[in-house]
Design an enzyme around this catalytic site. Structure first.
Site, PDB file in Angstrom:
ATOM      1  N   ASP A  46       0.807  -1.215   0.032  1.00  0.00           N
ATOM      2  CA  ASP A  46      -0.187  -0.047   0.093  1.00  0.00           C
ATOM      3  C   ASP A  46       0.824   1.358  -0.040  1.00  0.00           C
ATOM      4  O   ASP A  46       1.485   1.458   1.052  1.00  0.00           O
ATOM      5  CB  ASP A  46      -0.955  -0.125   1.323  1.00  0.00           C
ATOM      6  N   GLU A 139      -2.412   0.297  -4.576  1.00  0.00           N
ATOM      7  CA  GLU A 139      -2.427  -0.673  -3.693  1.00  0.00           C
ATOM      8  C   GLU A 139      -2.156  -2.078  -4.634  1.00  0.00           C
ATOM      9  O   GLU A 139      -2.649  -2.268  -5.773  1.00  0.00           O
ATOM     10  CB  GLU A 139      -3.730  -0.794  -3.053  1.00  0.00           C
TER      11      GLU A 139
END
Length: 385
Positions: A46, A139
């Site tokens: 992330d 992500e």
DNA sequence: TGGGGTTAT
DNA sequence: ATAACCC
């Protein structure tokens, strides 16, 4: 990369249920026995303030300064210096400037460089395992189960010892706005509420699919596979702006389409469907968008590869028909967004192996006097015969 | 609230 | 075609 979490999702081992105050996300350590057949190793990558990081790489002079990325009147994301000074994601430009007068702003409405960098990250991760699922531009979920199992076997044959892998279960999904409201109406506001709520009633209330999934999630169980994203399923360009005439709409559509054609050209595949999306001005109605779509006429698809101006005019004509299908141009109107989307992407070569068509490909470069299609022999491989 | 994306119905 | 979800 700011952060990488190694987690073992999908296991029902260990005690669960610790809650963080103030919401649904929670973390819990657990130990997964080596070789446990049900456990998987999934890394969630992330990237924080991704757009701001791309901007700082493009222009290193921005490093060390509070930086915000602006889209229209919003600061959509910002770097850590700016965060320290009180700037938040999706903050109004005015509020942000008030909080932080030294804030440097760059325009981030053109996503091209962010998109390119995003795919570079995904491609890098794909070197570890082809099972990489994208979520947004910043992500990725990587399924490393196979890699880890191989390494464990290696380690165990080198030096046999009791090996364990430790990881944690983490919040993966954030139950969405609509569902949150429906859960609240049922008196469910925490993970534990959801865990202890009657399954039957929840199924009747939300439908069996959503109910069973979110209730499993409430116990930290997420069996959903990591689905490789592969190339995108659609390309779209949008712009929010005020539009109250057909001419304004046409100009914007031409602008959006020109960018899209460049992207489609680079991708190599061909879209077979085109969609026009509008947002009408209306005081509230949080999510109001309407769309019309149609197949792209096949004569336009054929020209998509190389020439760009040849396709502009007929494509704009198609889009304006979709526009007039949605908007009565004889009446006053007020739109706040236009978006054009290419979808239903097909590889150039959709013909089946072993058929004549497989060895013939429509030729763009050869002119046929008859005006009909001409073909060229493709490169062929020995294993095809 | 921008400018994107996905899947399910 | 829309609705819901994600960032």
């Amino acid at each position: 990369m700011e952060r990488a979490e190694a987690g073992a999702a999908g296991s029902s081992l260990g005690a669960l249920g610790s809650e963080e105050p103030g919401g649904l996300p929670w973390f819990h350590d657990q130990v997964v026995p080596a070789g446990s057949s049900s456990s998987r190793v999934i890394v969630h990558v992330d990237l924080d303030c991704f757009y701001a990081q791309v901007e700082m790489i493009s222009n290193p002079e921005l490093k060390g300064k509070p930086l915000g990325v602006q889209q229209k009147y919003l600061v959509v994301t910002c770097n850590y210096e700016a965060r320290k000074l009180g700037v938040k994601k999706l903050m109004n430009v005015r509020d942000a400037k008030e909080k932080c007068p030294q804030l440097v702003l760059v325009n981030g409405e053109d996503l091209t460089r962010y998109r390119e960098m995003s795919y570079k990250v995904t491609e890098l991760l794909e070197e570890f395992s082809p099972i990489v699922e994208r979520l947004g531009f910043d992500e990725n979920f990587v399924d490393l189960t196979e890699m880890v199992e191989k390494r464990l076997e290696q380690l165990q044959s080198d030096e046999p010892s009791a090996l364990t892998v430790s990881g944690h279960v983490y919040d993966n999904q954030r139950i969405g706005y609509k569902t949150t409201k429906r859960l609240e109406a049922l008196g469910i506001s925490s993970v534990r509420d959801l865990q202890t709520f009657s399954s039957k009633i929840l199924e009747k209330e939300l439908g069996i699919s959503v109910a069973q999934r979110i209730q499993k999630l409430s116990f930290g169980e997420d069996n959903s596979p990591v689905t490789p994203s592969g190339p995108p399923q659609s390309f779209s360009e949008e712009d929010s702006f005020k539009c109250s005439s057909e001419v304004e709409a046409k100009n914007k559509i031409e602008e959006l389409l020109a960018s899209l054609l460049n992207r489609v050209c680079q991708d190599g595949r061909k879209p077979h469907t085109i969609r026009l999306i509008i947002r009408r001005y209306s005081s509230e109605k949080h999510y109001n968008r309407e769309s019309r779509q149609c197949p792209i006429p096949s004569h336009i698809i054929q020209k998509l590869g190389i020439g760009n101006y040849d396709v502009m005019t007929p494509m704009v004509d198609v889009l304006m028909k979709l526009f007039r299908n949605m908007v009565n141009v004889k009446m006053p109107f007020h739109l706040t967004l236009l978006s054009v989307c290419f979808c239903n992407l097909k590889a150039l070569n959709t013909a089946k192996k072993g058929t004549i068509d497989y060895y013939l490909t429509p030729s763009l470069s050869t002119t046929s006097r008859s005006g009909k299609h001409s073909f060229k022999m493709k490169d062929t491989h020995m294993e095809d015969f």
